[in-house]
Design an enzyme around this catalytic site. Structure first.
Site, PDB file in Angstrom:
ATOM      1  N   ARG A  15       0.836  -1.199   0.000  1.00  0.00           N
ATOM      2  CA  ARG A  15       0.000   0.000   0.000  1.00  0.00           C
ATOM      3  C   ARG A  15       0.866   1.242   0.000  1.00  0.00           C
ATOM      4  O   ARG A  15       1.786   1.354   0.808  1.00  0.00           O
ATOM      5  CB  ARG A  15      -0.943   0.004   1.214  1.00  0.00           C
ATOM      6  CG  ARG A  15      -2.155   0.907   1.034  1.00  0.00           C
ATOM      7  CD  ARG A  15      -3.182   0.694   2.125  1.00  0.00           C
ATOM      8  NE  ARG A  15      -3.757  -0.642   2.136  1.00  0.00           N
ATOM      9  CZ  ARG A  15      -4.911  -0.937   2.741  1.00  0.00           C
ATOM     10  NH1 ARG A  15      -5.583  -0.003   3.366  1.00  0.00           N
ATOM     11  NH2 ARG A  15      -5.362  -2.173   2.731  1.00  0.00           N
ATOM     12  N   SER A  99      -8.457   0.036  -0.272  1.00  0.00           N
ATOM     13  CA  SER A  99      -9.577  -0.009   0.658  1.00  0.00           C
ATOM     14  C   SER A  99     -10.149   1.380   0.889  1.00  0.00           C
ATOM     15  O   SER A  99     -10.676   2.013  -0.026  1.00  0.00           O
ATOM     16  CB  SER A  99      -9.149  -0.681   1.963  1.00  0.00           C
ATOM     17  OG  SER A  99     -10.247  -0.861   2.818  1.00  0.00           O
ATOM     18  N   HIS A 100     -10.000   1.900   2.127  1.00  0.00           N
ATOM     19  CA  HIS A 100     -10.598   3.194   2.475  1.00  0.00           C
ATOM     20  C   HIS A 100      -9.588   4.336   2.447  1.00  0.00           C
ATOM     21  O   HIS A 100      -9.937   5.463   2.782  1.00  0.00           O
ATOM     22  CB  HIS A 100     -11.216   3.119   3.866  1.00  0.00           C
ATOM     23  CG  HIS A 100     -10.220   2.794   4.942  1.00  0.00           C
ATOM     24  ND1 HIS A 100      -9.887   1.501   5.267  1.00  0.00           N
ATOM     25  CD2 HIS A 100      -9.478   3.589   5.738  1.00  0.00           C
ATOM     26  CE1 HIS A 100      -8.983   1.527   6.230  1.00  0.00           C
ATOM     27  NE2 HIS A 100      -8.709   2.779   6.534  1.00  0.00           N
ATOM     28  N   LYS A 109      -3.753  -6.617  -2.410  1.00  0.00           N
ATOM     29  CA  LYS A 109      -4.026  -7.679  -1.452  1.00  0.00           C
ATOM     30  C   LYS A 109      -3.849  -8.995  -2.198  1.00  0.00           C
ATOM     31  O   LYS A 109      -4.537  -9.241  -3.192  1.00  0.00           O
ATOM     32  CB  LYS A 109      -5.445  -7.572  -0.888  1.00  0.00           C
ATOM     33  CG  LYS A 109      -5.683  -6.318  -0.061  1.00  0.00           C
ATOM     34  CD  LYS A 109      -7.109  -6.271   0.483  1.00  0.00           C
ATOM     35  CE  LYS A 109      -7.324  -5.051   1.360  1.00  0.00           C
ATOM     36  NZ  LYS A 109      -8.719  -4.983   1.899  1.00  0.00           N
ATOM     37  N   ASP A 243     -17.179  -0.193   2.826  1.00  0.00           N
ATOM     38  CA  ASP A 243     -15.942   0.565   2.630  1.00  0.00           C
ATOM     39  C   ASP A 243     -15.569   0.531   1.151  1.00  0.00           C
ATOM     40  O   ASP A 243     -16.310   0.001   0.317  1.00  0.00           O
ATOM     41  CB  ASP A 243     -14.822   0.049   3.535  1.00  0.00           C
ATOM     42  CG  ASP A 243     -14.372  -1.368   3.207  1.00  0.00           C
ATOM     43  OD1 ASP A 243     -15.088  -2.075   2.486  1.00  0.00           O
ATOM     44  OD2 ASP A 243     -13.292  -1.769   3.674  1.00  0.00           O
ATOM     45  N   ASP A 245     -13.451  -1.007  -0.888  1.00  0.00           N
ATOM     46  CA  ASP A 245     -13.365  -2.249  -1.661  1.00  0.00           C
ATOM     47  C   ASP A 245     -14.455  -3.237  -1.266  1.00  0.00           C
ATOM     48  O   ASP A 245     -14.444  -4.380  -1.702  1.00  0.00           O
ATOM     49  CB  ASP A 245     -11.976  -2.884  -1.536  1.00  0.00           C
ATOM     50  CG  ASP A 245     -11.583  -3.223  -0.103  1.00  0.00           C
ATOM     51  OD1 ASP A 245     -12.123  -2.599   0.830  1.00  0.00           O
ATOM     52  OD2 ASP A 245     -10.711  -4.086   0.089  1.00  0.00           O
ATOM     53  N   ASP A 247     -15.282  -4.978   1.295  1.00  0.00           N
ATOM     54  CA  ASP A 247     -15.113  -6.225   2.056  1.00  0.00           C
ATOM     55  C   ASP A 247     -15.576  -6.066   3.495  1.00  0.00           C
ATOM     56  O   ASP A 247     -15.642  -7.047   4.234  1.00  0.00           O
ATOM     57  CB  ASP A 247     -13.665  -6.736   1.995  1.00  0.00           C
ATOM     58  CG  ASP A 247     -12.660  -5.769   2.597  1.00  0.00           C
ATOM     59  OD1 ASP A 247     -13.006  -4.607   2.872  1.00  0.00           O
ATOM     60  OD2 ASP A 247     -11.491  -6.183   2.789  1.00  0.00           O
ATOM     61  N   ARG A 248     -15.904  -4.828   3.909  1.00  0.00           N
ATOM     62  CA  ARG A 248     -16.458  -4.586   5.241  1.00  0.00           C
ATOM     63  C   ARG A 248     -17.839  -3.956   5.100  1.00  0.00           C
ATOM     64  O   ARG A 248     -18.082  -3.185   4.180  1.00  0.00           O
ATOM     65  CB  ARG A 248     -15.567  -3.628   6.037  1.00  0.00           C
ATOM     66  CG  ARG A 248     -14.256  -4.214   6.496  1.00  0.00           C
ATOM     67  CD  ARG A 248     -13.527  -3.252   7.422  1.00  0.00           C
ATOM     68  NE  ARG A 248     -13.137  -2.025   6.751  1.00  0.00           N
ATOM     69  CZ  ARG A 248     -12.954  -0.851   7.370  1.00  0.00           C
ATOM     70  NH1 ARG A 248     -13.172  -0.750   8.651  1.00  0.00           N
ATOM     71  NH2 ARG A 248     -12.570   0.204   6.676  1.00  0.00           N
ATOM     72  N   HIS A 331     -15.053  -6.662   9.928  1.00  0.00           N
ATOM     73  CA  HIS A 331     -14.638  -7.743   9.037  1.00  0.00           C
ATOM     74  C   HIS A 331     -15.302  -9.028   9.532  1.00  0.00           C
ATOM     75  O   HIS A 331     -15.262  -9.340  10.731  1.00  0.00           O
ATOM     76  CB  HIS A 331     -13.123  -7.942   9.078  1.00  0.00           C
ATOM     77  CG  HIS A 331     -12.356  -6.966   8.234  1.00  0.00           C
ATOM     78  ND1 HIS A 331     -12.294  -7.052   6.862  1.00  0.00           N
ATOM     79  CD2 HIS A 331     -11.602  -5.904   8.576  1.00  0.00           C
ATOM     80  CE1 HIS A 331     -11.537  -6.073   6.392  1.00  0.00           C
ATOM     81  NE2 HIS A 331     -11.103  -5.360   7.405  1.00  0.00           N
TER      82      HIS A 331
END
Length: 454
Positions: A15, A99-100, A109, A243, A245, A247-248, A331
């Protein structure tokens, strides 16, 4: 480019700022290194809606193909959609997302076949070493026979798999507001929710990696203000925020009040245990509410406590054969989803639970939200070890106090607990406290903060 990989290769992913810290040329080296470390002859890649994501993803594919691996590109997707592809196709995978994080960031990832995580101890350190070596010596020799790069659409298959894991056939009609935050939820929600008895009120579904409306991090209260207001204005049954991407997921009730991720963990745990005949291990990290292990035991399951962080959760999922795992960061991990985290599946469980009975969401989750928590409070400190020692000394002589060093320092009594753990990357201490009532929680929280900041 002259890249400092120590700044962008983190504990669990890559990242950094594009193009300042990394760019397409480095992504190509990461692709080559990924193939060498995983010894893969085929991989799958996907990317989010950030402006830099398509180029980085395509460069990674070039690097992988040059080393002889066939690359399946699924294109725009959520992170859990990439995990689905890795699991269903049996291929190592790479998801391009930050992500965020703000728009100028991007990341990767990575996972092995079956969505098994790639972290520092499971291949990421080797990938970094190879990329660093090639930055100095030049790109590696290509394979005699390069791999192919082909496209594949997995969105409908991903949606069908999720829908096969939750019975939504007989739920009552619900009105749901979904805030995608201009992230990948705007891409996945319409397909996953299609055909359900839902009145969907979309917010910020336009894919825009510059995040023009708010940061795509629903754990920050500032980023769910719009959602809370819209739920109340629409008279909706609930609101869901994803979020960047996707995933949450984060949930608000019919009043627009946030629902604790611990309560969602307990609710989903109860449902997954029922689906598995009242048996199974459920993983929870040590800052989730007391409610979680209580509910797990009440429904016949075995709670297993672990450190904070998805690598620890996934490792324990694999070690124990757990059916479900949840974190207070929203998560949620499922055995039937290759032990990977998927906010979308958790959201479907909430819809099924709410739609399967007549009470409003606030009443439904009350049985899973039994204590008062502080939320996570960060404090900047000069010496993390000294502050932790001061906290231990302050409580050492108190009657009925126990200490636990699993992750930072957890101090517990019959009526309250708190955990203080250091950040791995910043000079911070993170405090989480919980008690049986508001007054006790406030007293404990303020007392510990005074020591941390003293």
């Amino acid at each position: 480019m002259a890249a400092d990989l120590s700044q962008i290769v983190k504990a669990y992913d890559v990242r950094g700022v594009v193009p300042d810290q990394w760019d397409d040329s480095l992504a190509e080296l990461f692709g080559a290194a990924f193939v060498q470390v995983t010894a893969a002859d085929a991989i799958v890649t996907g990317h989010d809606m950030r402006p830099s994501s398509p180029g980085l993803s395509r460069a990674f594919a070039r690097g992988a193909a040059a080393q002889g691996a066939d690359v399946t590109e699924i294109g725009l997707c959520s992170t859990d959609q990439l995990y689905y592809a890795s699991g269903a196709l049996g291929l190592p995978g790479a998801m391009f997302t930050a992500s965020h994080n703000p728009a100028r960031y991007n990341g990767i990832k990575m996972c092995r076949a079956g969505a098994a995580p790639v972290g520092q101890d499971t291949g990421l350190a080797q990938i970094r070493e190879l990329a660093e070596r090639w930055l100095e010596s030049g790109a590696p020799q290509p394979a005699e026979r390069p791999g192919t790069v082909t496209g594949r659409d997995t969105l409908k298959d991903y949606a069908a798999h999720l829908r096969s894991l939750v019975d939504l056939a007989s739920i009552r009609p619900l009105k749901v507001v979904v805030d995608a935050g201009n992230g990948m939820g705007g891409h996945t929600v319409p397909t996953v929710f299609a055909g359900l008895p839902l009145t969907l009120v979309p917010m910020y579904f336009e894919l825009d990696g510059t995040f023009p409306n708010h940061e795509a991090n629903p754990l920050d209260p500032a980023n769910i203000v719009d959602l809370r207001q819209r739920v109340r204005a629409e008279g909706a049954d609930l609101g869901i925020a994803f979020d960047g991407d996707a995933d949450r997921c984060f949930v608000v009730d019919e009043h627009g009040d946030p629902v604790s991720p611990s309560a969602i963990t307990a609710l989903v745990a109860a449902r997954e245990l029922a689906r598995n005949g009242g048996q199974g291990t459920v993983i929870h990290n040590l800052i989730t509410s007391w409610s979680v292990p209580e509910v797990v035991k009440e429904h016949g399951g075995v709670p297993q406590r672990t450190r904070v962080g998805h690598s620890f959760i996934k490792a324990e999922m694999a070690r124990t054969g757990a059916i479900f795992g949840g974190e207070h960061s929203a998560h949620y991990y499922f055995k039937d989803f290759w032990n990977a985290d998927t906010g979308m599946l958790a959201a479907l469980h909430v819809l099924a639970a709410l739609g399967g009975q007549d009470a409003p969401l606030s009443a439904l989750v009350a049985q899973y939200d039994r204590y008062v928590g502080s939320g996570e409070i960060n404090s900047t400190v000069a010496d993390q070890k000294a502050r932790l020692a001061a906290i231990r000394a302050a409580y050492a002589s108190r009657e009925g106090v126990t200490f636990d060093d699993l992750d930072g320092l957890t101090v517990s009594t019959a009526d309250w607990w708190f955990n203080v753990r250091p950040s791995n990357t910043e000079p911070l201490l993170r405090l989480n406290a919980e008690a049986r009532d508001e007054a006790t929680m406030v007293r404990v929280r303020d007392e510990v903060l005074a020591i941390i900041r003293g």
